[in-house]
Design a protein around this motif. Structure first.
Motif, PDB file in Angstrom:
ATOM      1  N   PHE A 176      47.643  68.196 -13.033  1.00 20.24           N
ATOM      2  CA  PHE A 176      46.619  69.080 -11.697  1.00 20.24           C
ATOM      3  C   PHE A 176      45.712  67.018 -11.318  1.00 20.24           C
ATOM      4  O   PHE A 176      45.177  66.943 -10.692  1.00 20.24           O
ATOM      5  N   ALA A 177      45.012  66.419 -12.274  1.00 23.26           N
ATOM      6  CA  ALA A 177      44.006  66.576 -12.848  1.00 23.26           C
ATOM      7  C   ALA A 177      44.788  65.018 -12.470  1.00 23.26           C
ATOM      8  O   ALA A 177      43.570  64.242 -11.849  1.00 23.26           O
ATOM      9  N   LEU A 178      45.781  63.978 -12.659  1.00 20.73           N
ATOM     10  CA  LEU A 178      45.230  63.054 -11.628  1.00 20.73           C
ATOM     11  C   LEU A 178      46.573  62.921 -11.049  1.00 20.73           C
ATOM     12  O   LEU A 178      45.621  62.393 -10.481  1.00 20.73           O
ATOM     13  N   MET A 179      46.462  64.285  -9.998  1.00 21.60           N
ATOM     14  CA  MET A 179      46.641  64.086  -8.774  1.00 21.60           C
ATOM     15  C   MET A 179      44.343  64.350  -8.023  1.00 21.60           C
ATOM     16  O   MET A 179      44.952  64.760  -6.974  1.00 21.60           O
ATOM     17  N   GLN A 180      43.698  65.065  -9.086  1.00 20.36           N
ATOM     18  CA  GLN A 180      42.480  64.495  -8.050  1.00 20.36           C
ATOM     19  C   GLN A 180      42.187  65.794  -7.836  1.00 20.36           C
ATOM     20  O   GLN A 180      41.185  66.120  -7.373  1.00 20.36           O
ATOM     21  N   GLU A 181      42.672  66.662  -7.964  1.00 22.71           N
ATOM     22  CA  GLU A 181      42.636  67.971  -8.322  1.00 22.71           C
ATOM     23  C   GLU A 181      41.537  68.731  -9.000  1.00 22.71           C
ATOM     24  O   GLU A 181      41.930  69.545  -9.911  1.00 22.71           O
ATOM     25  N   THR A 182      40.259  69.145  -8.660  1.00 24.83           N
ATOM     26  CA  THR A 182      39.253  69.731  -9.527  1.00 24.83           C
ATOM     27  C   THR A 182      39.263  71.263  -9.337  1.00 24.83           C
ATOM     28  O   THR A 182      38.592  72.227 -10.412  1.00 24.83           O
ATOM     29  N   ASP A 183      40.153  71.714  -8.658  1.00 22.85           N
ATOM     30  CA  ASP A 183      39.759  73.685  -7.988  1.00 22.85           C
ATOM     31  C   ASP A 183      41.064  74.441  -8.342  1.00 22.85           C
ATOM     32  O   ASP A 183      41.941  74.775  -7.269  1.00 22.85           O
ATOM     33  N   PRO A 184      41.969  73.981  -9.056  1.00 21.33           N
ATOM     34  CA  PRO A 184      43.631  74.681  -8.813  1.00 21.33           C
ATOM     35  C   PRO A 184      43.384  76.029  -9.174  1.00 21.33           C
ATOM     36  O   PRO A 184      44.528  76.758  -8.366  1.00 21.33           O
ATOM     37  N   ALA A 185      42.447  77.233  -9.961  1.00 22.18           N
ATOM     38  CA  ALA A 185      42.561  78.513  -9.431  1.00 22.18           C
ATOM     39  C   ALA A 185      41.898  78.446  -7.813  1.00 22.18           C
ATOM     40  O   ALA A 185      42.687  79.441  -7.398  1.00 22.18           O
ATOM     41  N   GLY A 186      41.161  78.162  -7.281  1.00 21.47           N
ATOM     42  CA  GLY A 186      40.672  78.253  -5.650  1.00 21.47           C
ATOM     43  C   GLY A 186      42.355  77.936  -4.940  1.00 21.47           C
ATOM     44  O   GLY A 186      41.895  79.064  -4.268  1.00 21.47           O
ATOM     45  N   GLN A 187      42.879  76.920  -5.007  1.00 18.83           N
ATOM     46  CA  GLN A 187      43.953  76.732  -4.291  1.00 18.83           C
ATOM     47  C   GLN A 187      45.042  77.403  -4.646  1.00 18.83           C
ATOM     48  O   GLN A 187      45.968  78.680  -3.797  1.00 18.83           O
TER      49      GLN A 187
END
Length: 201
Positions: A176-187
């Motif tokens: 997820f970090a590589l995809m610039q996603e910073t809030d996986p729990a929120g997603q």
């Protein structure tokens, strides 16, 4: 090295599980060694096989310790959380992530251990896994305003767990970090709520 007379069979089983669980938390699944766990307990690896019968059975029992700790973690997160709105669903999702992040080696070991389908899983190990899922069954059933979880709700819950698990696993792996996603729990929470809200439309 052996201390066979020091412990009853139940005490020995508990000791080997405690040492195995601590070692798994320290090293992770790839570097786990039943021989080392037995050595730390003060026994030979032969004693370990006498107690558990196989490495698969031992790992199942060790992972069951994680499931029980995880269930306690979820219940603690839910304790005192209001029953109105989506607060308890949010608490569940966030607690899923927080447990996995705080106990990453233990959490990952549950899924790194490939269970042979021919192996009979002991009732206490089945119970540890079902206990965790039952918490989610209960909370989703409550959110939906149902009295008891029916088969349809249980199937829905397992899909929702898969959604949250997928987000969590990608986060821990760094994907997820590589995809610039910073809030996986929120997603993950958004996806869960979208599915639940769709059930009431």
């Amino acid at each position: 090295m052996g201390r066979r007379s020091d412990h009853t069979p139940d005490e020995l089983r508990t000791l080997l599980l405690e040492e195995g669980h601590a070692l798994l938390a320290e090293r992770g699944f790839a570097k786990f060694s039943a021989r080392e766990a037995a050595r730390r307990a003060g026994y030979s690896v032969g004693t370990f096989y006498n107690v558990f019968g196989s490495l698969d059975a031992y790992l199942l029992a060790v992972n069951s310790c994680t499931f029980r700790r995880w269930s306690d973690w979820l219940e603690a997160a839910l304790d005192g959380t209001p029953s109105n709105g989506t607060a308890r669903i949010e608490a569940l999702v966030l607690a899923y992530f927080s447990f996995a992040m705080k106990h990453a080696n233990l959490w990952l070991a549950i899924y790194d251990h490939r269970i042979d389908k021919q192996v009979d899983i002991a009732p206490e190990d089945v119970g540890a896994r079902e206990g965790l899922t039952a918490i989610v069954d209960r909370e989703v059933t409550r959110w939906m305003g149902l009295g008891e979880p029916d088969e349809k709700t249980k199937r829905l819950v397992r899909s929702l767990i898969a959604v949250v698990h997928g987000h969590c696993a990608l986060w821990l792996s760094g994907s997820f970090a590589l995809m610039q996603e910073t809030d996986p729990a929120g997603q993950a929470l958004e996806r869960v709520l979208e599915v639940l809200e769709a059930q009431t439309d």
